[in-house]
Scaffold this motif. Sequence first.
Motif, mmCIF file in Angstrom:
data_model
loop_
_atom_site.group_PDB
_atom_site.id
_atom_site.type_symbol
_atom_site.label_atom_id
_atom_site.label_comp_id
_atom_site.label_asym_id
_atom_site.label_seq_id
_atom_site.Cartn_x
_atom_site.Cartn_y
_atom_site.Cartn_z
ATOM 1 N N UNK A 2 -13.875 35.990 62.305
ATOM 2 C CA UNK A 2 -12.328 35.945 62.620
ATOM 3 C C UNK A 2 -11.778 37.221 62.888
ATOM 4 N N UNK A 3 -12.624 38.280 62.564
ATOM 5 C CA UNK A 3 -12.124 39.904 62.683
ATOM 6 C C UNK A 3 -12.045 40.212 64.060
ATOM 7 N N UNK A 4 -11.013 40.361 64.802
ATOM 8 C CA UNK A 4 -10.940 40.645 65.956
ATOM 9 C C UNK A 4 -10.573 42.021 66.615
ATOM 10 N N UNK A 5 -10.312 42.657 65.678
ATOM 11 C CA UNK A 5 -9.560 44.107 65.986
ATOM 12 C C UNK A 5 -10.752 45.167 66.403
ATOM 13 N N UNK A 6 -10.475 46.349 67.145
ATOM 14 C CA UNK A 6 -11.339 47.012 67.735
ATOM 15 C C UNK A 6 -12.322 47.706 66.367
ATOM 16 N N UNK A 60 -20.958 40.522 69.732
ATOM 17 C CA UNK A 60 -19.908 40.165 68.803
ATOM 18 C C UNK A 60 -19.323 39.022 69.385
ATOM 19 N N UNK A 61 -18.829 37.810 68.572
ATOM 20 C CA UNK A 61 -18.173 36.806 69.009
ATOM 21 C C UNK A 61 -17.058 36.245 68.210
ATOM 22 N N UNK A 62 -15.899 36.358 68.635
ATOM 23 C CA UNK A 62 -14.704 35.913 67.723
ATOM 24 C C UNK A 62 -14.833 34.447 67.472
ATOM 25 N N UNK A 63 -14.577 33.895 66.329
ATOM 26 C CA UNK A 63 -14.471 32.374 65.821
ATOM 27 C C UNK A 63 -12.889 32.041 66.093
ATOM 28 N N UNK A 64 -12.818 30.848 66.376
ATOM 29 C CA UNK A 64 -14.131 29.877 66.667
ATOM 30 C C UNK A 64 -14.597 30.243 67.901
ATOM 31 N N UNK A 65 -15.804 29.804 67.872
ATOM 32 C CA UNK A 65 -16.808 30.223 68.919
ATOM 33 C C UNK A 65 -16.487 29.202 69.919
ATOM 34 N N UNK A 66 -16.567 29.597 71.227
ATOM 35 C CA UNK A 66 -16.802 28.856 72.337
ATOM 36 C C UNK A 66 -18.127 28.223 72.663
ATOM 37 N N UNK A 67 -18.532 27.150 72.493
ATOM 38 C CA UNK A 67 -20.032 26.862 72.653
ATOM 39 C C UNK A 67 -20.625 27.256 73.858
ATOM 40 N N UNK A 68 -19.982 27.062 75.022
ATOM 41 C CA UNK A 68 -20.643 27.455 76.082
ATOM 42 C C UNK A 68 -20.804 28.974 76.156
ATOM 43 N N UNK A 77 -18.122 36.994 57.014
ATOM 44 C CA UNK A 77 -17.683 36.535 55.813
ATOM 45 C C UNK A 77 -18.708 35.571 55.174
ATOM 46 N N UNK A 78 -19.507 36.040 54.418
ATOM 47 C CA UNK A 78 -20.573 35.145 53.647
ATOM 48 C C UNK A 78 -20.676 35.369 51.895
ATOM 49 N N UNK A 79 -20.924 33.995 51.507
ATOM 50 C CA UNK A 79 -21.030 34.223 49.959
ATOM 51 C C UNK A 79 -22.140 35.130 49.364
ATOM 52 N N UNK A 80 -22.283 35.705 48.685
ATOM 53 C CA UNK A 80 -23.335 36.402 47.800
ATOM 54 C C UNK A 80 -23.659 37.899 48.589
#
Length: 224
Positions: free
Chosen positions: A80-84, A98-106, A53-56
Amino acid sequence: MRILLVEDDLEQLEPLQGILSEAGYIVDAAEDGEIAQWLISQKDYDLLIVDWMLPTISGLDLCRQYRLSGKNAPVLMLTAKDTTPDKVMGLDAGADDYLVKPADLVELLARVRALGRRVPNWQGYSLRIADLQFHLAELSVERHQVKVELSPREGQLLEYLMRHPNQVLTRTQIEDALWEYGMEPESNALTVFIRKLRQRLQVLGAEDWIRTVYGMGYRLNPQE
């Protein structure tokens, strides 16, 4: 490895950029898809980390356009979209992971390392020239069973020189490779880092490997 990080939420962008930089990556950051698209036209990246989800221009459209342009660096989608169905949509748009937010930094760093192995010039977690070995993950350089640690910037400099051995590299080439887009290094910054790197290599008896080519730049001249 140069990474483009695209995230419009500053509270997430800054820690992500910070931990990637601390890990030794060169990170250009953009807060919307339009800026990211312009940066892509100016630089070649080894990895893109893109928020959906980004502007422009959305991250999804940015990814599609990136693939249509013929570029093939790995893309890690943050969302944040985590559905299949959402994950399938992102992967079909050209994302590699694909990584669901909030992202675990490790976990983020682990995924970045994994995607880095897909880069065409990937050579593993170490570089070796003659009897000098640079361990990228731990930012240390070793010779004759003696090991010294490097700062992230010193490590980036040594990696760039080792990937271009026996080549004369201009100051501009090195600065463009090592500094994030929009960051103007001080006039003597590269000279300072060359001196510091030579001091590290002196412990290994390899300080004369980095040659100054007057009027042109620097060259890594390995000694067999």
